[in-house]
Design a protein around this motif. Structure first.
Motif, short mmCIF file in Angstrom:
data_model
loop_
_atom_site.label_atom_id
_atom_site.label_comp_id
_atom_site.label_asym_id
_atom_site.label_seq_id
_atom_site.Cartn_x
_atom_site.Cartn_y
_atom_site.Cartn_z
N ILE A 17 -46.00 -33.10 -41.59
CA ILE A 17 -46.78 -33.00 -40.71
C ILE A 17 -47.30 -33.72 -39.54
O ILE A 17 -47.04 -34.59 -39.52
CB ILE A 17 -48.15 -33.27 -41.77
N ALA A 18 -46.93 -32.89 -38.89
CA ALA A 18 -47.68 -33.25 -37.57
C ALA A 18 -48.68 -32.81 -36.84
O ALA A 18 -49.79 -31.84 -36.99
CB ALA A 18 -45.99 -32.75 -35.89
N ASN A 19 -49.25 -33.46 -36.18
CA ASN A 19 -50.38 -32.94 -35.34
C ASN A 19 -50.76 -32.83 -33.66
O ASN A 19 -50.53 -33.99 -33.05
CB ASN A 19 -52.03 -34.49 -35.82
N LYS A 20 -51.17 -31.75 -33.75
CA LYS A 20 -51.01 -32.08 -31.72
C LYS A 20 -52.04 -31.38 -31.78
O LYS A 20 -52.34 -30.47 -31.84
CB LYS A 20 -50.01 -31.00 -31.53
N HIS A 21 -52.79 -31.97 -30.58
CA HIS A 21 -54.48 -31.68 -30.11
C HIS A 21 -55.62 -31.45 -31.60
O HIS A 21 -56.18 -30.12 -31.14
CB HIS A 21 -54.37 -30.37 -29.24
N GLY A 22 -54.55 -31.91 -32.28
CA GLY A 22 -56.10 -32.02 -33.14
C GLY A 22 -55.90 -30.95 -34.67
O GLY A 22 -56.07 -30.11 -34.99
N LEU A 64 -39.59 -24.94 -32.55
CA LEU A 64 -40.23 -25.82 -33.36
C LEU A 64 -40.39 -26.36 -31.60
O LEU A 64 -41.41 -27.73 -31.65
CB LEU A 64 -39.02 -26.74 -33.92
N PHE A 65 -39.47 -26.66 -30.80
CA PHE A 65 -40.55 -27.07 -29.07
C PHE A 65 -42.36 -27.10 -29.24
O PHE A 65 -42.52 -26.27 -29.22
CB PHE A 65 -39.61 -26.08 -27.43
N GLY A 66 -42.11 -28.51 -28.64
CA GLY A 66 -43.62 -28.40 -28.58
C GLY A 66 -45.04 -28.44 -29.00
O GLY A 66 -45.70 -28.89 -29.65
N ILE A 67 -43.35 -28.50 -30.19
CA ILE A 67 -45.04 -29.15 -31.51
C ILE A 67 -44.37 -30.60 -31.92
O ILE A 67 -45.59 -31.00 -31.85
CB ILE A 67 -44.67 -28.16 -32.73
N VAL A 68 -43.62 -30.98 -31.82
CA VAL A 68 -43.58 -32.20 -31.63
C VAL A 68 -42.39 -33.18 -30.98
O VAL A 68 -41.66 -32.21 -30.74
CB VAL A 68 -43.34 -32.83 -33.59
N ASP A 77 -48.51 -35.02 -22.93
CA ASP A 77 -48.46 -35.32 -24.14
C ASP A 77 -47.84 -37.01 -24.53
O ASP A 77 -47.11 -36.35 -24.04
CB ASP A 77 -48.51 -34.08 -25.30
N THR A 78 -48.32 -37.27 -25.90
CA THR A 78 -47.31 -38.52 -25.59
C THR A 78 -46.53 -38.07 -27.13
O THR A 78 -46.52 -37.42 -28.01
CB THR A 78 -48.24 -39.48 -25.88
N PRO A 79 -45.10 -38.44 -26.56
CA PRO A 79 -44.25 -38.33 -27.21
C PRO A 79 -44.94 -38.96 -28.84
O PRO A 79 -44.87 -40.06 -28.47
CB PRO A 79 -42.45 -38.36 -27.34
N VAL A 80 -43.88 -39.77 -29.45
CA VAL A 80 -43.24 -40.04 -31.01
C VAL A 80 -42.27 -40.98 -31.04
O VAL A 80 -40.82 -40.19 -30.57
CB VAL A 80 -43.82 -39.76 -32.60
#
Ligand SMILES: Nc1ncnc2c1ncn2[C@@H]1O[C@H](COP(=O)(O)OP(=O)(O)O)[C@@H](O)[C@H]1O
Ligand SMILES: [Mg+2]
Length: 361
Positions: free
Chosen positions: A73-78, A108-112, A299-302
Protein backbone atom coordinates in the motif's frame (compact mmCIF):
# COMPACT_ATOMS: atom_id res chain seq x y z
CA UNK A 1 5.05 9.46 -1.70
CA UNK A 2 5.44 6.80 0.91
CA UNK A 3 4.95 3.11 1.38
CA UNK A 4 2.56 2.33 4.19
CA UNK A 5 2.69 -1.44 4.26
CA UNK A 6 3.90 -4.61 2.65
CA UNK A 7 2.34 -8.04 2.85
CA UNK A 8 4.08 -11.11 1.50
CA UNK A 9 2.96 -14.66 0.98
CA UNK A 10 5.44 -17.34 -0.07
CA UNK A 11 7.96 -14.78 -1.28
CA UNK A 12 11.65 -15.85 -0.99
CA UNK A 13 12.17 -16.91 2.64
CA UNK A 14 8.91 -15.29 3.86
CA UNK A 15 5.96 -17.59 4.23
CA UNK A 16 3.75 -14.83 5.59
CA UNK A 17 4.67 -11.26 6.41
CA UNK A 18 2.77 -8.12 7.30
CA UNK A 19 4.89 -4.99 7.80
CA UNK A 20 3.82 -1.41 8.47
CA UNK A 21 6.39 1.24 7.64
CA UNK A 22 7.01 4.59 9.22
CA UNK A 23 6.72 7.54 6.80
CA UNK A 24 10.30 8.51 7.66
CA UNK A 25 13.13 6.19 8.65
CA UNK A 26 12.86 2.43 8.91
CA UNK A 27 15.72 0.15 9.85
CA UNK A 28 15.78 -3.56 9.17
CA UNK A 29 18.69 -5.18 10.93
CA UNK A 30 19.84 -8.74 11.33
CA UNK A 31 22.55 -11.23 10.46
CA UNK A 32 23.39 -12.22 6.93
CA UNK A 33 21.01 -14.35 4.88
CA UNK A 34 18.02 -13.65 7.17
CA UNK A 35 15.89 -11.87 4.56
CA UNK A 36 16.69 -8.14 4.76
CA UNK A 37 17.43 -7.59 1.09
CA UNK A 38 14.41 -9.71 0.19
CA UNK A 39 12.18 -7.03 1.73
CA UNK A 40 13.77 -4.22 -0.27
CA UNK A 41 13.56 -6.38 -3.36
CA UNK A 42 9.84 -7.00 -2.79
CA UNK A 43 9.23 -3.26 -2.43
CA UNK A 44 11.22 -2.47 -5.58
CA UNK A 45 9.36 -5.19 -7.43
CA UNK A 46 6.02 -3.72 -6.44
CA UNK A 47 6.98 -0.38 -7.99
CA UNK A 48 8.83 -1.55 -11.08
CA UNK A 49 7.61 -5.14 -11.67
CA UNK A 50 11.26 -6.24 -11.65
CA UNK A 51 13.67 -7.51 -9.05
CA UNK A 52 16.68 -5.18 -8.68
CA UNK A 53 18.81 -8.35 -8.76
CA UNK A 54 17.30 -9.35 -12.10
CA UNK A 55 15.86 -12.53 -10.60
CA UNK A 56 13.12 -14.24 -12.59
CA UNK A 57 9.65 -14.49 -11.04
CA UNK A 58 9.84 -18.26 -10.66
CA UNK A 59 12.92 -17.90 -8.44
CA UNK A 60 11.27 -15.30 -6.22
CA UNK A 61 8.55 -17.76 -5.30
CA UNK A 62 9.32 -19.61 -2.09
CA UNK A 63 11.05 -22.94 -2.70
CA UNK A 64 8.44 -25.68 -2.89
CA UNK A 65 5.51 -23.32 -3.51
CA UNK A 66 3.56 -22.79 -6.71
CA UNK A 67 2.98 -19.05 -6.46
CA UNK A 68 3.60 -15.95 -4.47
CA UNK A 69 1.61 -12.84 -3.49
CA UNK A 70 2.73 -9.33 -2.66
CA UNK A 71 0.47 -6.53 -1.50
CA UNK A 72 1.89 -3.06 -1.13
CA UNK A 73 0.00 0.00 0.00
CA UNK A 74 1.48 3.26 -1.19
CA UNK A 75 0.25 6.72 -0.38
CA UNK A 76 0.65 9.63 -2.73
CA UNK A 77 -0.70 13.08 -1.91
CA UNK A 78 -2.97 11.54 0.72
CA UNK A 79 -4.47 8.91 -1.58
CA UNK A 80 -3.89 5.20 -0.98
CA UNK A 81 -2.95 2.86 -3.81
CA UNK A 82 -3.03 -0.87 -3.27
CA UNK A 83 -0.66 -2.72 -5.56
CA UNK A 84 -1.25 -6.47 -5.77
CA UNK A 85 1.20 -8.78 -7.46
CA UNK A 86 0.72 -12.42 -8.11
CA UNK A 87 3.86 -14.28 -9.20
CA UNK A 88 3.50 -17.53 -11.05
CA UNK A 89 5.95 -20.23 -12.06
CA UNK A 90 5.19 -20.54 -15.74
CA UNK A 91 3.23 -17.49 -16.77
CA UNK A 92 3.57 -13.72 -16.54
CA UNK A 93 2.77 -12.09 -13.22
CA UNK A 94 -0.66 -10.68 -12.53
CA UNK A 95 -0.74 -7.07 -11.32
CA UNK A 96 -3.64 -4.98 -10.03
CA UNK A 97 -3.83 -1.43 -8.74
CA UNK A 98 -6.78 -0.82 -6.44
CA UNK A 99 -8.16 -4.13 -7.68
CA UNK A 100 -8.08 -3.09 -11.34
CA UNK A 101 -5.80 -5.37 -13.35
CA UNK A 102 -3.06 -3.68 -15.34
CA UNK A 103 -1.11 -5.12 -18.25
CA UNK A 104 2.06 -3.12 -18.53
CA UNK A 105 4.73 -2.03 -16.07
CA UNK A 106 4.27 1.50 -17.38
CA UNK A 107 0.83 1.68 -15.78
CA UNK A 108 2.48 1.63 -12.36
CA UNK A 109 4.30 4.84 -13.22
CA UNK A 110 3.78 7.77 -10.96
CA UNK A 111 2.30 5.76 -8.12
CA UNK A 112 5.51 4.99 -6.37
CA UNK A 113 9.14 5.68 -7.25
CA UNK A 114 12.05 3.86 -5.68
CA UNK A 115 15.73 4.68 -5.59
CA UNK A 116 17.66 1.53 -4.78
CA UNK A 117 21.14 1.92 -3.35
CA UNK A 118 23.26 -1.19 -2.86
CA UNK A 119 26.96 -1.82 -2.21
CA UNK A 120 27.40 -2.69 -5.90
CA UNK A 121 26.40 0.88 -6.73
CA UNK A 122 29.55 2.03 -4.95
CA UNK A 123 31.58 0.08 -7.52
CA UNK A 124 29.76 1.52 -10.51
CA UNK A 125 32.76 3.59 -11.59
CA UNK A 126 35.40 0.95 -10.94
CA UNK A 127 33.49 -1.88 -12.63
CA UNK A 128 32.66 -2.33 -16.30
CA UNK A 129 30.26 -0.37 -18.53
CA UNK A 130 27.35 -2.79 -18.03
CA UNK A 131 26.75 -1.48 -14.49
CA UNK A 132 26.83 2.11 -15.71
CA UNK A 133 24.28 1.34 -18.41
CA UNK A 134 22.17 -0.45 -15.82
CA UNK A 135 22.26 2.66 -13.64
CA UNK A 136 20.84 4.77 -16.46
CA UNK A 137 18.36 2.14 -17.64
CA UNK A 138 16.96 1.37 -14.17
CA UNK A 139 16.33 5.02 -13.46
CA UNK A 140 15.00 6.02 -16.87
CA UNK A 141 12.76 2.97 -16.95
CA UNK A 142 11.02 4.31 -13.86
CA UNK A 143 10.88 7.89 -15.08
CA UNK A 144 9.83 7.51 -18.66
CA UNK A 145 7.25 5.10 -20.07
CA UNK A 146 8.37 5.75 -23.61
CA UNK A 147 11.97 4.92 -22.71
CA UNK A 148 10.89 1.69 -21.06
CA UNK A 149 9.03 0.63 -24.16
CA UNK A 150 11.85 1.68 -26.54
CA UNK A 151 14.35 -0.23 -24.43
CA UNK A 152 12.34 -3.42 -24.37
CA UNK A 153 11.82 -3.19 -28.14
CA UNK A 154 15.52 -2.54 -28.69
CA UNK A 155 16.52 -5.51 -26.52
CA UNK A 156 14.10 -7.77 -28.32
CA UNK A 157 15.33 -6.70 -31.74
CA UNK A 158 18.99 -6.98 -30.86
CA UNK A 159 18.43 -10.57 -29.75
CA UNK A 160 16.68 -11.32 -33.01
CA UNK A 161 19.41 -9.61 -35.03
CA UNK A 162 22.11 -11.57 -33.23
CA UNK A 163 20.34 -14.89 -33.85
CA UNK A 164 20.00 -13.93 -37.49
CA UNK A 165 23.72 -13.15 -37.69
CA UNK A 166 24.37 -16.69 -36.44
CA UNK A 167 21.95 -18.25 -38.91
CA UNK A 168 23.41 -16.33 -41.84
CA UNK A 169 26.40 -18.63 -42.04
CA UNK A 170 24.01 -21.48 -42.87
CA UNK A 171 21.39 -19.62 -44.86
CA UNK A 172 22.89 -16.82 -46.92
CA UNK A 173 19.53 -15.86 -48.45
CA UNK A 174 18.38 -14.48 -45.08
CA UNK A 175 20.53 -11.40 -45.61
CA UNK A 176 17.58 -9.35 -46.86
CA UNK A 177 15.86 -9.64 -43.50
CA UNK A 178 18.87 -7.99 -41.87
CA UNK A 179 17.85 -4.68 -43.48
CA UNK A 180 14.50 -4.83 -41.74
CA UNK A 181 16.02 -5.50 -38.33
CA UNK A 182 18.60 -2.77 -38.83
CA UNK A 183 15.98 -0.21 -39.69
CA UNK A 184 14.03 -0.95 -36.52
CA UNK A 185 17.14 -1.21 -34.39
CA UNK A 186 18.29 2.20 -35.61
CA UNK A 187 14.90 3.70 -34.86
CA UNK A 188 14.66 2.51 -31.24
CA UNK A 189 18.38 2.76 -30.56
CA UNK A 190 18.58 6.38 -31.64
CA UNK A 191 15.75 7.31 -29.29
CA UNK A 192 17.46 5.50 -26.42
CA UNK A 193 20.75 7.30 -27.00
CA UNK A 194 19.07 10.69 -27.20
CA UNK A 195 17.11 10.13 -23.98
CA UNK A 196 20.18 8.89 -22.12
CA UNK A 197 22.17 11.94 -23.20
CA UNK A 198 19.44 14.21 -21.93
CA UNK A 199 19.34 12.33 -18.61
CA UNK A 200 23.11 12.56 -18.18
CA UNK A 201 22.97 16.26 -18.91
CA UNK A 202 20.45 16.64 -16.08
CA UNK A 203 22.53 14.51 -13.70
CA UNK A 204 25.57 16.58 -14.60
CA UNK A 205 23.89 19.80 -13.54
CA UNK A 206 23.25 18.36 -10.09
CA UNK A 207 26.29 16.19 -9.44
CA UNK A 208 28.92 18.90 -9.76
CA UNK A 209 27.64 20.73 -6.71
CA UNK A 210 27.08 17.59 -4.63
CA UNK A 211 30.51 16.18 -5.42
CA UNK A 212 32.21 19.51 -4.73
CA UNK A 213 30.64 19.60 -1.26
CA UNK A 214 31.22 15.91 -0.55
CA UNK A 215 34.95 16.31 -1.25
CA UNK A 216 35.19 19.46 0.83
CA UNK A 217 35.73 21.60 -2.25
CA UNK A 218 38.63 19.48 -3.53
CA UNK A 219 37.12 17.95 -6.64
CA UNK A 220 35.08 19.00 -9.62
CA UNK A 221 33.34 16.18 -11.45
CA UNK A 222 31.86 15.99 -14.93
CA UNK A 223 29.94 13.18 -16.62
CA UNK A 224 29.70 12.53 -20.30
CA UNK A 225 27.87 9.97 -22.37
CA UNK A 226 30.17 7.85 -24.54
CA UNK A 227 28.29 6.55 -27.55
CA UNK A 228 29.84 3.49 -29.22
CA UNK A 229 28.71 4.85 -32.59
CA UNK A 230 30.96 7.89 -32.19
CA UNK A 231 29.79 10.74 -34.38
CA UNK A 232 27.95 8.52 -36.82
CA UNK A 233 24.23 7.87 -36.79
CA UNK A 234 23.28 4.39 -35.59
CA UNK A 235 21.99 3.59 -39.05
CA UNK A 236 25.33 4.50 -40.67
CA UNK A 237 27.22 2.62 -38.03
CA UNK A 238 25.21 -0.58 -38.47
CA UNK A 239 25.85 -0.42 -42.20
CA UNK A 240 29.56 0.20 -41.74
CA UNK A 241 29.90 -2.66 -39.22
CA UNK A 242 27.83 -5.17 -41.15
CA UNK A 243 30.74 -7.31 -42.40
CA UNK A 244 32.33 -7.31 -38.97
CA UNK A 245 29.03 -8.11 -37.23
CA UNK A 246 28.46 -11.02 -39.61
CA UNK A 247 31.94 -12.34 -38.93
CA UNK A 248 31.61 -12.10 -35.14
CA UNK A 249 27.89 -12.91 -35.15
CA UNK A 250 27.03 -10.09 -32.82
CA UNK A 251 26.13 -6.41 -32.97
CA UNK A 252 29.24 -4.40 -32.24
CA UNK A 253 27.85 -0.90 -31.70
CA UNK A 254 24.70 0.67 -30.32
CA UNK A 255 23.31 1.73 -26.95
CA UNK A 256 23.98 -1.77 -25.57
CA UNK A 257 27.70 -0.99 -25.90
CA UNK A 258 27.70 2.61 -24.68
CA UNK A 259 29.33 3.93 -21.54
CA UNK A 260 29.35 6.79 -19.13
CA UNK A 261 32.59 8.67 -18.50
CA UNK A 262 33.45 10.32 -15.16
CA UNK A 263 36.12 12.97 -15.14
CA UNK A 264 37.63 14.70 -12.17
CA UNK A 265 39.84 17.61 -13.15
CA UNK A 266 39.93 16.15 -16.63
CA UNK A 267 41.17 12.75 -15.48
CA UNK A 268 39.08 9.73 -16.45
CA UNK A 269 38.55 8.25 -12.99
CA UNK A 270 37.21 4.96 -14.35
CA UNK A 271 40.81 4.20 -15.28
CA UNK A 272 42.93 6.56 -13.27
CA UNK A 273 40.95 7.32 -10.13
CA UNK A 274 41.92 5.97 -6.73
CA UNK A 275 39.49 3.53 -5.18
CA UNK A 276 38.40 6.19 -2.66
CA UNK A 277 37.86 8.70 -5.42
CA UNK A 278 35.77 6.22 -7.41
CA UNK A 279 33.58 5.38 -4.43
CA UNK A 280 33.05 9.01 -3.50
CA UNK A 281 32.03 9.78 -7.06
CA UNK A 282 29.68 6.79 -6.99
CA UNK A 283 28.07 8.16 -3.83
CA UNK A 284 27.73 11.58 -5.48
CA UNK A 285 26.05 9.89 -8.43
CA UNK A 286 23.50 8.16 -6.24
CA UNK A 287 22.76 11.32 -4.28
CA UNK A 288 22.31 13.18 -7.56
CA UNK A 289 19.87 10.54 -8.71
CA UNK A 290 17.74 11.16 -5.61
CA UNK A 291 17.81 14.93 -6.12
CA UNK A 292 17.03 14.68 -9.81
CA UNK A 293 14.14 12.30 -9.23
CA UNK A 294 12.65 14.72 -6.70
CA UNK A 295 12.68 17.48 -9.30
CA UNK A 296 11.38 15.34 -12.14
CA UNK A 297 8.52 13.65 -10.30
CA UNK A 298 7.73 16.73 -8.18
CA UNK A 299 7.51 14.43 -5.20
CA UNK A 300 9.85 12.43 -2.97
CA UNK A 301 10.92 8.93 -3.99
CA UNK A 302 11.31 6.14 -1.46
CA UNK A 303 14.94 5.30 -0.78
CA UNK A 304 15.97 1.69 -0.29
CA UNK A 305 19.46 1.53 1.24
CA UNK A 306 20.77 -1.99 1.20
CA UNK A 307 23.74 -2.53 3.52
CA UNK A 308 25.45 0.58 2.24
CA UNK A 309 26.30 2.38 5.47
CA UNK A 310 28.87 -0.15 6.65
CA UNK A 311 30.66 0.33 3.32
CA UNK A 312 31.26 4.02 3.95
CA UNK A 313 33.63 5.84 6.28
CA UNK A 314 32.23 8.18 8.96
CA UNK A 315 32.43 11.30 6.82
CA UNK A 316 30.58 9.77 3.87
CA UNK A 317 28.08 8.07 6.18
CA UNK A 318 27.25 11.39 7.77
CA UNK A 319 26.95 13.10 4.44
CA UNK A 320 24.58 10.44 3.17
CA UNK A 321 22.42 10.44 6.31
CA UNK A 322 22.25 14.24 6.27
CA UNK A 323 21.10 14.19 2.66
CA UNK A 324 18.18 11.83 3.10
CA UNK A 325 16.35 12.97 6.20
CA UNK A 326 13.44 14.41 4.24
CA UNK A 327 12.41 11.25 2.40
CA UNK A 328 11.08 7.87 3.44
CA UNK A 329 13.90 5.38 3.75
CA UNK A 330 14.12 1.68 4.39
CA UNK A 331 17.65 0.86 5.50
CA UNK A 332 19.12 -2.58 6.00
CA UNK A 333 22.20 -3.26 8.10
CA UNK A 334 23.70 -6.00 10.22
CA UNK A 335 23.88 -3.90 13.38
CA UNK A 336 22.78 -0.56 14.74
CA UNK A 337 26.29 0.75 15.50
CA UNK A 338 26.35 3.04 12.49
CA UNK A 339 23.59 5.18 13.94
CA UNK A 340 24.77 5.48 17.51
CA UNK A 341 26.89 8.58 17.03
CA UNK A 342 24.69 10.28 14.54
CA UNK A 343 21.83 12.68 15.13
CA UNK A 344 19.91 10.87 12.42
CA UNK A 345 16.58 9.96 13.91
CA UNK A 346 15.26 6.47 13.44
CA UNK A 347 11.53 6.02 13.59
CA UNK A 348 11.06 2.28 13.36
CA UNK A 349 13.44 -0.58 14.01
CA UNK A 350 12.75 -4.13 12.90
CA UNK A 351 14.79 -7.20 13.67
CA UNK A 352 14.96 -9.66 10.79
CA UNK A 353 15.57 -13.28 11.65
CA UNK A 354 15.18 -16.24 9.36
CA UNK A 355 12.19 -15.03 7.41
CA UNK A 356 10.33 -13.35 10.23
CA UNK A 357 10.40 -9.79 11.47
CA UNK A 358 9.87 -8.36 14.93
CA UNK A 359 9.34 -4.68 15.75
CA UNK A 360 11.88 -3.43 18.29
CA UNK A 361 10.83 0.07 19.26
N1 LIG B 1 12.97 -18.59 -3.55
C1 LIG B 1 13.37 -18.69 -2.29
N2 LIG B 1 12.68 -19.43 -1.40
C2 LIG B 1 13.08 -19.54 -0.11
N3 LIG B 1 14.15 -18.91 0.40
C3 LIG B 1 14.88 -18.16 -0.44
C4 LIG B 1 14.53 -18.00 -1.82
N4 LIG B 1 15.43 -17.18 -2.39
C5 LIG B 1 16.30 -16.86 -1.41
N5 LIG B 1 15.98 -17.43 -0.24
C6 LIG B 1 16.67 -17.30 1.04
O1 LIG B 1 16.73 -15.94 1.41
C7 LIG B 1 17.89 -15.73 2.21
C8 LIG B 1 18.66 -14.53 1.74
O2 LIG B 1 17.89 -13.42 1.94
P1 LIG B 1 18.50 -11.96 1.81
O3 LIG B 1 17.35 -11.04 1.97
O4 LIG B 1 19.32 -11.83 0.59
O5 LIG B 1 19.44 -11.92 3.10
P2 LIG B 1 20.11 -10.69 3.85
O6 LIG B 1 19.46 -10.61 5.20
O7 LIG B 1 21.55 -11.07 3.96
O8 LIG B 1 19.90 -9.47 3.03
C9 LIG B 1 18.75 -16.97 2.11
O9 LIG B 1 18.66 -17.65 3.31
C10 LIG B 1 18.12 -17.73 0.97
O10 LIG B 1 18.23 -19.11 1.12
MG1 LIG C 1 21.38 -8.42 1.97
Amino acid sequence: MIIKSLKLKNYRNYELLDLNFDPKTNILYGDNAQGKTNILEALYLSGTTKSHRGTKDRDLIQFGCGESHLETIANKHGVDYKIDMHLKKNSPKGIAVNKIPIRRAGELFGIVHFVFFSPEDLNVIKDGPAGRRRFIDFELSQLDKVYLSNLSNYNRIINQRNSLLKELSFQKNLIDTLDIWDMQLAEYGTKIIERRKEFIKQVNEIISNIHYKLTGGKERIALSYEASIGNMTLEECLRKNREKDMKFKSTSAGPHRDDLCFRVDNLDIRKFGSQGQQRTAALSLKLSEIELVKVLIRDTPVLLLDDVLSELDKHRQNYLLDSIHDIQTVITCTGLDEFVNHRFSINKIFHVKNGSIAREN
